[in-house]
Design an enzyme around this catalytic site. Structure first.
Site, PDB file in Angstrom:
ATOM      1  N   ASP A 198       0.873  -1.139   0.006  1.00 48.18           N
ATOM      2  CA  ASP A 198      -0.023   0.129  -0.056  1.00 48.18           C
ATOM      3  C   ASP A 198       0.747   1.280   0.042  1.00 48.18           C
ATOM      4  OD1 ASP A 198      -2.404   1.369   0.254  1.00 48.18           O
ATOM      5  OD2 ASP A 198      -2.406   1.458   2.498  1.00 48.18           O
ATOM      6  N   HIS A 199       0.585   2.242  -0.755  1.00 46.40           N
ATOM      7  CA  HIS A 199       1.268   3.445  -1.139  1.00 46.40           C
ATOM      8  C   HIS A 199       2.855   3.344  -0.898  1.00 46.40           C
ATOM      9  CE1 HIS A 199      -2.048   6.294  -0.601  1.00 46.40           C
ATOM     10  NE2 HIS A 199      -2.447   5.292   0.321  1.00 46.40           N
TER      11      HIS A 199
ATOM     12  N   ASP B 185       2.702   5.188  -5.841  1.00 48.79           N
ATOM     13  CA  ASP B 185       1.949   6.243  -5.232  1.00 48.79           C
ATOM     14  C   ASP B 185       2.820   7.256  -5.897  1.00 48.79           C
ATOM     15  OD1 ASP B 185       0.583   8.517  -4.362  1.00 48.79           O
ATOM     16  OD2 ASP B 185       0.519   7.921  -2.321  1.00 48.79           O
TER      17      ASP B 185
ATOM     18  N   GLU C  29      -2.276   6.104  -8.222  1.00 52.65           N
ATOM     19  CA  GLU C  29      -3.320   7.114  -7.860  1.00 52.65           C
ATOM     20  C   GLU C  29      -3.199   8.423  -8.548  1.00 52.65           C
ATOM     21  OE1 GLU C  29      -3.176   7.323  -3.493  1.00 52.65           O
ATOM     22  OE2 GLU C  29      -3.914   9.694  -3.694  1.00 52.65           O
TER      23      GLU C  29
ATOM     24  N   GLY D  20      -7.406   8.487   7.466  1.00 53.19           N
ATOM     25  CA  GLY D  20      -7.320   8.310   8.768  1.00 53.19           C
ATOM     26  C   GLY D  20      -8.825   8.818   9.242  1.00 53.19           C
TER      27      GLY D  20
ATOM     28  N   HIS E 104      -9.699   5.066  -1.230  1.00 46.32           N
ATOM     29  CA  HIS E 104      -8.525   5.230  -0.119  1.00 46.32           C
ATOM     30  C   HIS E 104      -9.618   6.019   1.133  1.00 46.32           C
ATOM     31  CE1 HIS E 104      -4.776   3.879  -1.434  1.00 46.32           C
ATOM     32  NE2 HIS E 104      -5.649   3.735  -2.713  1.00 46.32           N
ATOM     33  N   GLY E 105      -9.198   5.793   2.453  1.00 45.90           N
ATOM     34  CA  GLY E 105      -9.585   6.557   3.382  1.00 45.90           C
ATOM     35  C   GLY E 105     -11.045   6.225   3.446  1.00 45.90           C
ATOM     36  N   GLY E 106     -11.134   4.688   3.611  1.00 44.67           N
ATOM     37  CA  GLY E 106     -12.626   4.122   3.708  1.00 44.67           C
ATOM     38  C   GLY E 106     -12.982   3.882   5.400  1.00 44.67           C
TER      39      GLY E 106
ATOM     40  N   ASN F  74      -9.981   0.668   0.657  1.00 48.63           N
ATOM     41  CA  ASN F  74      -8.996   0.556   1.724  1.00 48.63           C
ATOM     42  C   ASN F  74      -9.745   1.110   3.176  1.00 48.63           C
ATOM     43  OD1 ASN F  74      -7.348  -0.176  -0.394  1.00 48.63           O
ATOM     44  ND2 ASN F  74      -5.689   1.496   0.110  1.00 48.63           N
TER      45      ASN F  74
HETATM   46 ZN    ZN Z   1      -4.416   5.358   1.107  1.00 48.57          ZN
END
Ligand code: ZN
Length: 284
Positions: A81-82, A103, A133, A182, A209-211, A231
């Site tokens: 991830d990232h 990323d 991304e 976050g 992202h940021g789920g 995610n």
């Molecule tokens: Zn992410």
């Protein structure tokens, strides 16, 4: 069984559900994630985030997560991830990760394409999938101020997404449409229309992202419009920690292995609930 990302996401795109992508920084969390996927008979993506290298090394994550994936009863993708550093991304592929995220979203558009293609060239030879991304989000660790009223300026541009996919043919594309990394500090406003437009123009699996911290309805609406990978980590991390605090307060005679088992159980419950919302139960 260990599979790559493209395999699970193409099926998810066709059948209109999302596959959960969950970060782990230790063996117990990873075991909980796999246990949830097996209980739900669901495909799952087990992730190591480059920024979590301070808690567990890439090599340690690889040996544990790959072993869990290979012996799992359901399809498991082991994903970086990232990945921001080229060295980390290449190392992950050589260690056996079946998917990597490059990323380069903070780079200029052309540079993002160049860096994504550099990774793709190696990944294709190894049958590793690649997620890229496009668009601006706050930092993966939740830091970075975002003005919620101005966020739509930084959403992924539809024409750019189409051009990016044409130039890279990447396997999955993470897009910005109103989610943040976050925990949410204000009510999120998701632009479902933007997901749909990008989906229609690219016909690629799209990634949220940021789920963390979204309502069930917000996940479902995002999936309906074209999101196929979600995610999710921060909320699980807080809720499991709170559950452990509660457990320890009530069990003063607990041994360390009791805490290990409780961690697995709490992670499993939390993740299984999300898998059901994402619609991936019984899609293994
Ligand atoms: Zn992410």
């Amino acid at each position: 069984m260990l599979v790559n990302l493209k395999t699970v996401l193409e099926k998810a795109k066709t059948e209109k559900y999302a596959v959960g992508a969950f970060n782990a920084t230790d063996l117990n969390t990873a075991r909980g994630i796999i246990a949830a996927a097996e209980a739900e008979n669901a495909p799952v993506i087990l992730q190591f985030a480059e920024v979590h290298g301070q808690y567990i090394s890439l090599e340690q994550a690889a040996s544990m997560y790959l072993q869990l994936a290979q012996t799992a009863k359901v399809p498991v993708v082991v994903h970086l991830d990232h990945g921001e550093n080229f060295d980390t991304i290449v190392k992950a592929m050589h260690l056996g990760f079946t998917s990597v995220m490059v990323d380069a979203s903070t780079q200029p558009f052309k540079e993002n394409i160049t860096r994504t293609n550099q990774v793709l060239e190696i990944a294709r030879a190894l049958n590793v999938s690649v997620e890229a991304e496009l668009g601006i989000m706050n930092a993966e660790d939740g830091s970075g101020a975002l003005d919620y009223d101005q966020m739509d300026d930084t959403y992924t541009n539809v024409a750019e997404a189409a051009e990016f996919v044409k130039a890279t043919d990447v396997d999955a594309l993470a897009i910005a449409f109103g989610t943040v990394h976050g925990l949410y500090k204000a009510e999120p406003h998701l632009n479902y229309q933007r997901i749909k437009e990008i989906h229609d123009k690219t016909n690629k699996p799209l990634v949220m992202h940021g789920g963390s911290g979204l309502k069930d309805e917000e996940y479902r609406e995002s999936i309906k419009n074209g999101i196929t990978k979600i995610n999710y980590y921060s909320t699980m991390s807080y809720e499991v920690t709170n559950g452990l605090r509660d457990y320890l307060n009530k069990n003063s005679d607990a041994f360390l292995f009791d805490v290990d088992m409780k961690t697995i159980e709490l992670v499993k419950e939390n993740i299984a609930a999300k898998i059901r919302v994402f619609g991936s139960s019984n899609k293994a």
